[in-house]
Each structure stands twice: as structure tokens, then as C-alpha cells.
Design a protein around this motif. Structure first.
Motif, PDB file in Angstrom:
ATOM      1  N   VAL A 173       0.843  -1.202   0.000  1.00  0.00           N
ATOM      2  CA  VAL A 173       0.000   0.000   0.000  1.00  0.00           C
ATOM      3  C   VAL A 173       0.876   1.248   0.000  1.00  0.00           C
ATOM      4  CG1 VAL A 173      -1.604   1.361   1.426  1.00  0.00           C
ATOM      5  CG2 VAL A 173      -2.031  -1.073   1.023  1.00  0.00           C
ATOM      6  N   TYR A 174       1.928   1.243   0.804  1.00  0.00           N
ATOM      7  CA  TYR A 174       2.850   2.379   0.840  1.00  0.00           C
ATOM      8  C   TYR A 174       3.480   2.604  -0.539  1.00  0.00           C
ATOM      9  CZ  TYR A 174       7.152   4.953   1.557  1.00  0.00           C
ATOM     10  OH  TYR A 174       8.184   5.849   1.431  1.00  0.00           O
ATOM     11  N   LEU A 175       4.013   1.552  -1.128  1.00  0.00           N
ATOM     12  CA  LEU A 175       4.687   1.681  -2.430  1.00  0.00           C
ATOM     13  C   LEU A 175       3.710   2.082  -3.531  1.00  0.00           C
ATOM     14  CD1 LEU A 175       7.095  -1.386  -2.192  1.00  0.00           C
ATOM     15  CD2 LEU A 175       7.680   1.038  -1.919  1.00  0.00           C
ATOM     16  N   ASP A 176       2.505   1.512  -3.515  1.00  0.00           N
ATOM     17  CA  ASP A 176       1.486   1.896  -4.506  1.00  0.00           C
ATOM     18  C   ASP A 176       1.084   3.358  -4.346  1.00  0.00           C
ATOM     19  OD1 ASP A 176       1.535  -0.690  -5.489  1.00  0.00           O
ATOM     20  OD2 ASP A 176      -0.356  -1.292  -4.518  1.00  0.00           O
ATOM     21  N   GLY A 177       0.947   3.803  -3.105  1.00  0.00           N
ATOM     22  CA  GLY A 177       0.605   5.195  -2.846  1.00  0.00           C
ATOM     23  C   GLY A 177       1.664   6.149  -3.355  1.00  0.00           C
ATOM     24  N   CYS A 178       2.919   5.795  -3.145  1.00  0.00           N
ATOM     25  CA  CYS A 178       4.019   6.622  -3.655  1.00  0.00           C
ATOM     26  C   CYS A 178       3.965   6.695  -5.176  1.00  0.00           C
ATOM     27  CB  CYS A 178       5.367   6.070  -3.202  1.00  0.00           C
ATOM     28  SG  CYS A 178       5.720   6.322  -1.448  1.00  0.00           S
ATOM     29  N   ALA A 179       3.734   5.552  -5.816  1.00  0.00           N
ATOM     30  CA  ALA A 179       3.660   5.514  -7.282  1.00  0.00           C
ATOM     31  C   ALA A 179       2.511   6.373  -7.792  1.00  0.00           C
ATOM     32  CB  ALA A 179       3.511   4.069  -7.764  1.00  0.00           C
ATOM     33  N   GLU A 180       1.364   6.276  -7.152  1.00  0.00           N
ATOM     34  CA  GLU A 180       0.200   7.071  -7.568  1.00  0.00           C
ATOM     35  C   GLU A 180       0.449   8.569  -7.429  1.00  0.00           C
ATOM     36  OE1 GLU A 180      -3.382   5.822  -5.590  1.00  0.00           O
ATOM     37  OE2 GLU A 180      -3.095   3.740  -6.208  1.00  0.00           O
ATOM     38  N   LEU A 181       1.190   8.946  -6.389  1.00  0.00           N
ATOM     39  CA  LEU A 181       1.485  10.360  -6.157  1.00  0.00           C
ATOM     40  C   LEU A 181       2.706  10.851  -6.936  1.00  0.00           C
ATOM     41  CD1 LEU A 181       0.872  10.484  -2.307  1.00  0.00           C
ATOM     42  CD2 LEU A 181      -0.604  11.418  -4.106  1.00  0.00           C
ATOM     43  N   GLY A 182       3.410   9.922  -7.557  1.00  0.00           N
ATOM     44  CA  GLY A 182       4.599  10.272  -8.306  1.00  0.00           C
ATOM     45  C   GLY A 182       5.770  10.696  -7.431  1.00  0.00           C
TER      46      GLY A 182
END
Length: 75
Positions: free
Chosen positions: A53-62
Motif C-alpha cells: 500500500v505504501y509503495l502503490d501510494g508513492c507511485a500514484e502520487l509520483g
């Protein structure tokens, strides 16, 4: 200890609540992920989910995620 994608989690048992807590300990001064569960398989699963979830969130936020760091070994 748990390990997933280079992140290391320390697990602590809360006897009063009868819950296992895991937190990433190699992400610098800021906690990036935490997890809770009532059994060993659950804490492993929840720890992996929290990292994803942390890594996906970072990716979504760029934004660049905090990279796991080496933990010093004490003699």
C-alpha cells in the motif's frame, strides 16, 4: 523480524490487547508502514500488504518511496 521487498519489520506482542504489532525499522526516522494481527500468518500478511500500500501510494502520487536502509549489526 519480518522482511519484505528489503523492508524489515520488528514485531512486538501486546499482551493486554493480545495483538501483534509490526513496524518498519529500516526506513529512516519516519515510519512508513505498520501492521496488526492476532496470529503469525496474519502479521506476515498484513506487513506485506502495508508495504505494498505504501509503495502503490508513492507511485500514484509520483513520489520516490523511502528506500530501505541497512541495519547496523552490533557485535
Amino acid at each position: 523480524m519480518l522482511e519484505y521487498k528489503g523492508y524489515i519489520g520488528e514485531v512486538v506482542y501486546d499482551e493486554e490487547a493480545e495483538v501483534l504489532h509490526a513496524r518498519v525499522i529500516n526506513s529512516g526516522p519516519y515510519p512508513i508502514a505498520n501492521a496488526e494481527a492476532t496470529d503469525v500468518e496474519g502479521i506476515k500478511r498484513e506487513f506485506r500488504i502495508s508495504i505494498d500500500v505504501y509503495l502503490d501510494g508513492c507511485a500514484e502520487l509520483g513520489i520516490e518511496p523511502v528506500a530501505p536502509t541497512a541495519i547496523p549489526v552490533t557485535p
